[in-house]
Design a protein around this motif. Structure first.
Motif, PDB file in Angstrom:
ATOM      1  N   HIS A   1       0.827  -1.205   0.000  1.00  0.00           N
ATOM      2  CA  HIS A   1       0.000   0.000   0.000  1.00  0.00           C
ATOM      3  C   HIS A   1       0.860   1.254   0.000  1.00  0.00           C
ATOM      4  N   ASP A   2       0.228   2.375  -0.285  1.00  0.00           N
ATOM      5  CA  ASP A   2       0.888   3.672  -0.180  1.00  0.00           C
ATOM      6  C   ASP A   2       1.080   3.967   1.307  1.00  0.00           C
ATOM      7  N   VAL A   3       2.243   4.500   1.687  1.00  0.00           N
ATOM      8  CA  VAL A   3       2.509   4.737   3.108  1.00  0.00           C
ATOM      9  C   VAL A   3       1.522   5.714   3.748  1.00  0.00           C
ATOM     10  N   SER A   4       0.874   6.542   2.946  1.00  0.00           N
ATOM     11  CA  SER A   4      -0.094   7.489   3.503  1.00  0.00           C
ATOM     12  C   SER A   4      -1.415   6.815   3.888  1.00  0.00           C
ATOM     13  N   GLU A   5      -1.629   5.589   3.428  1.00  0.00           N
ATOM     14  CA  GLU A   5      -2.868   4.871   3.756  1.00  0.00           C
ATOM     15  C   GLU A   5      -2.752   4.230   5.137  1.00  0.00           C
ATOM     16  N   SER A   6      -3.835   4.312   5.882  1.00  0.00           N
ATOM     17  CA  SER A   6      -3.891   3.695   7.203  1.00  0.00           C
ATOM     18  C   SER A   6      -4.654   2.382   7.085  1.00  0.00           C
TER      19      SER A   6
END
Length: 185
Positions: free
Chosen positions: A151-156
């Motif tokens: 996933h994108d690191v900005s996604e929680s």
């Protein structure tokens, strides 16, 4: 891109010839397999949003019995087949051109279960929580199944969804995150 380890170590893999697919780099692939186990004693793999099929192929090279590859992009499906043919892995694989949720439902209707699941959807376009719920709803996960979510690191990502619990989360570079889940009893 190449196979990192196992029976096909060092073999080159074809990449999907479009900009719509983001391949898992060899560095990230190597890190993933350091965490989930360098080699496998059998098991079935579900490589969803497979792209070139690199993660599923890596599992087959490291000892998994079979793999099911899912992608909805025609170029990705062709590339998966090219990689499987070049490594002579067609008989241990199934490839389907379809949407992730439709594939999960179809696998559930067939009674398939998996030891390893890879989810690498286009960043910020799918709910990992919904994907994890669907895997459980259609009973696709074996006991102690491992699910790897790129996933994108900005996604929680959620710490737990039903009986699936995150046991590790790593960041690679400035934008790639990988969450590791295990199905608990």
């Amino acid at each position: 891109m190449r196979v990192i380890s196992g029976s096909h170590k060092g073999q080159r893999l074809y990449s999907v010839p479009t900009h719509n697919t983001r391949p898992t780099t060899d560095k990230v692939k190597e890190a993933i397999f350091q965490i989930i186990g360098p080699y496998f004693d059998g098991g079935k793999v579900f490589d969803c949003f497979a792209g070139s099929g690199g993660l599923g192929v890596e599992c087959l090279s490291r000892g998994a019995d079979e793999a099911v590859f899912i992608d909805k992009e025609p170029a990705a499906i062709k590339t998966i087949w090219d990689n499987l043919r070049s490594l002579k892995l067609e008989e241990r694989s199934e490839v389907f051109k379809t949407d992730a949720y439709r594939a999960i439902k179809a696998a559930g209707k067939r009674g398939l279960t998996f030891s390893y699941v890879f989810l690498d959807p286009p960043y910020k376009k799918f709910s990992y929580e919904e994907l994890l719920k669907s895997l459980q709803e259609y009973q696709l996960l074996e006991e102690k199944a491992i699910i790897v979510c790129e996933h994108d690191v900005s996604e929680s990502l959620p710490q737990q969804v039903g009986s699936v619990v995150m046991f590790k989360q790593e960041e690679y570079g400035s934008n790639i995150g990988v969450a590791f889940y295990k199905k608990e009893g």
